[in-house]
Structures are given as C-alpha cells and as structure tokens.
Design a protein around this motif. Structure first.
Motif, PDB file in Angstrom:
ATOM      1  N   ARG A 283       0.862  -1.184   0.000  1.00 36.81           N
ATOM      2  CA  ARG A 283       0.000   0.000   0.000  1.00 36.81           C
ATOM      3  C   ARG A 283       0.898   1.233   0.000  1.00 36.81           C
ATOM      4  NH1 ARG A 283      -2.494  -3.147   4.156  1.00 36.81           N
ATOM      5  NH2 ARG A 283      -1.665  -1.709   5.727  1.00 36.81           N
ATOM      6  N   ARG A 284       1.086   1.807  -1.182  1.00 34.48           N
ATOM      7  CA  ARG A 284       2.083   2.869  -1.299  1.00 34.48           C
ATOM      8  C   ARG A 284       1.751   3.809  -2.455  1.00 34.48           C
ATOM      9  NH1 ARG A 284       3.342  -1.547  -4.208  1.00 34.48           N
ATOM     10  NH2 ARG A 284       4.567  -1.303  -6.120  1.00 34.48           N
ATOM     11  N   VAL A 285       2.414   4.955  -2.425  1.00 35.70           N
ATOM     12  CA  VAL A 285       2.415   5.888  -3.551  1.00 35.70           C
ATOM     13  C   VAL A 285       3.863   6.046  -3.998  1.00 35.70           C
ATOM     14  CG1 VAL A 285       2.021   8.272  -4.273  1.00 35.70           C
ATOM     15  CG2 VAL A 285       0.337   7.118  -2.850  1.00 35.70           C
ATOM     16  N   GLU A 286       4.079   5.999  -5.299  1.00 37.77           N
ATOM     17  CA  GLU A 286       5.443   6.124  -5.824  1.00 37.77           C
ATOM     18  C   GLU A 286       5.567   7.368  -6.696  1.00 37.77           C
ATOM     19  OE1 GLU A 286       6.814   1.428  -6.059  1.00 37.77           O
ATOM     20  OE2 GLU A 286       6.071   2.426  -7.862  1.00 37.77           O
ATOM     21  N   ILE A 287       6.708   8.021  -6.568  1.00 39.52           N
ATOM     22  CA  ILE A 287       7.041   9.169  -7.420  1.00 39.52           C
ATOM     23  C   ILE A 287       8.238   8.760  -8.262  1.00 39.52           C
ATOM     24  CG2 ILE A 287       7.689  11.612  -7.474  1.00 39.52           C
ATOM     25  CD1 ILE A 287       6.693  11.814  -4.575  1.00 39.52           C
ATOM     26  N   LEU A 288       8.024   8.660  -9.561  1.00 45.66           N
ATOM     27  CA  LEU A 288       9.115   8.308 -10.474  1.00 45.66           C
ATOM     28  C   LEU A 288       9.547   9.566 -11.223  1.00 45.66           C
ATOM     29  CD1 LEU A 288      10.949   6.194 -11.809  1.00 45.66           C
ATOM     30  CD2 LEU A 288       9.128   5.819 -13.501  1.00 45.66           C
TER      31      LEU A 288
END
Length: 250
Positions: free
Chosen positions: A235-240
């Motif tokens: 359960r996460r948010v990723e910034i690429l």
C-alpha cells in the motif's frame, strides 16, 4: 592402262572457335569463386589487392571484380559529435538524479521518516516510495490535512534547475475494497495518485505539463500479500522522476 584417279579424302574439321569464349567464361567463373572465397577472409587489405590484380588481368582495371567495401564506413565528425553529446547529456542527467536522491535522503533522515519513505535509482529514473499510511486513512483517497505539509515539502524537493518528468502511481494490497466511493482497489489507487499529484502541484514552481498519474491497484506488489507486513509495503504511492527527453534534446 587407265589411270586411277586418286581421290584425296579430306577430313571434316569441326569448328572449334567456340572454345575460346568458353575458356574465357571458365576463367571468369574461376575468378568469381576466388573473389567469393576471399570475401570470407577477415583480411580486407589482401582481398582488395587480389581484386585489383584480377581486375587488371581480365578487364584492364575495372568492371568484373568491382566490389562493395566490407568495412563499415567511417563515422562522420558530425555523427561522432552527436553521439558524444548524447553520452554527455545522459551522464549529466544521471548525475542530476543522484544529487536529487541525496537531497531527498537527507530530508528523510532529518524528518525521521526512514521507515516510511525510501529512494532508489532504477533504469527509468529516481523512484521515491511513500507508504500509504503516511498520507491516507484506510480506504480513503484524500490526503490527510495533517500530512499536506509533507506533500508540500516533497514538492519543494521536486523543483529542479533542469525540469524532469514526474509520474505518480498508486498501489494497494490485494484485500478487496467496495464502498460508496470505490468499487475496487484499482479505483482507489488511481484517485490516491491523482489527489497526491494535485497536492504537489499546489507548488506554483512545478510545471503540470510534466506530471502524470497512474493507478495499478494490487497488480504490482513489491512484497507478499500473505502477511500484514507485506501488505503494508504494497500500500504505497510512488514518485518516479525521469529525464524530460524533449527538453534534454533541445
């Protein structure tokens, strides 16, 4: 006494004039096979000498054994310069991302967020991972008011001298969700990515044209969903953060 007439028996001679062009043809075929054999040799200089000699013998210099070069053409100075520029640009972008990673890591350490935020350099760019419980309540896609300051501080880290593309992606575990707001984890992950992106873009120094949002739901886990610890990581948010190619090439 009658004189016997002596008849001279003349043998018929077969016309052998055709043998000359036939011999020439055989010679040319032999020369062709020699050339083909020579082409399999790595020594291009010897092949060139052989071809030149045979050409002189059969055609007076050119014609039958003209051959394409087996060596690659030399790169033009402009092409070589272009490749050097691309390599230099790629190295510069990589260094820029490394510097940004160091800055984000320093921020994580100063805020004591080591267990909740992390960074990694991938083939695509710099990846910043934020566990969902840092930003959202369970089953909710809106960033908690208490954590909007965190989003603001992260947005300041994304202000760079050379603009980069930024892709926000939302992820969930595999526990089904169905409430009045979301029919699936997919819906939840998409809206979390969009809402977090909006929170970042409250920073007027960031260019919205360089931002995009994606939702993967439960379909890109980074840990096993069989344990609570694994589900927490998923359960996460990723910034690429990736180089902006259009700006880089200009």
């Amino acid at each position: 006494m009658k004189k016997k007439h002596q008849h001279n028996n003349h043998e018929e001679h077969v016309d052998e004039s055709w043998l000359i062009p036939y011999a020439d043809l055989l010679t040319l075929l032999l020369a062709l096979f020699i050339v083909l054999f020579s082409m399999s040799s790595i020594d291009a200089v010897k092949f060139k000498q052989l071809a030149s000699t045979l050409n002189s013998s059969f055609e007076g210099g050119t014609g039958v054994l003209e051959y394409p070069s087996t060596l690659p053409p030399e790169q033009s100075p402009s092409l070589s310069k272009e490749e050097d520029n691309k390599e230099e640009s790629s190295n510069s972008e990589k260094k820029s991302l490394q510097e940004l990673q160091q800055k984000v890591n320093e921020y994580i350490k100063s805020r004591d967020l080591t267990g909740q935020l992390k960074t990694s350099l991938t083939d695509e760019g710099l990846l910043i991972t934020i566990l969902d419980n840092v930003l959202f309540d369970s089953g909710v896609a809106e960033v908690r008011p208490a954590n909007r300051q965190l989003a603001k501080e992260i947005s300041q880290l994304l202000v760079m001298e050379t603009p980069k593309n930024v892709i926000i992606s939302g992820h969930t575990d595999n526990i089904p969700i169905r409430n009045q707001y979301f029919e699936s984890n997919w819906d939840l992950s998409v809206m979390r990515a969009v809402n977090f992106m909006k929170a970042l873009l409250e920073n007027q120094k960031l260019d919205p044209a360089l931002f995009s949002a994606k939702g993967y739901g439960e379909y890109k886990p980074i840990a096993s969903n069989s344990t609570e610890q694994g589900r927490l990581k998923n359960r996460r948010v990723e910034i690429l953060i990736v180089p902006n190619e259009e700006i880089t090439e200009q």
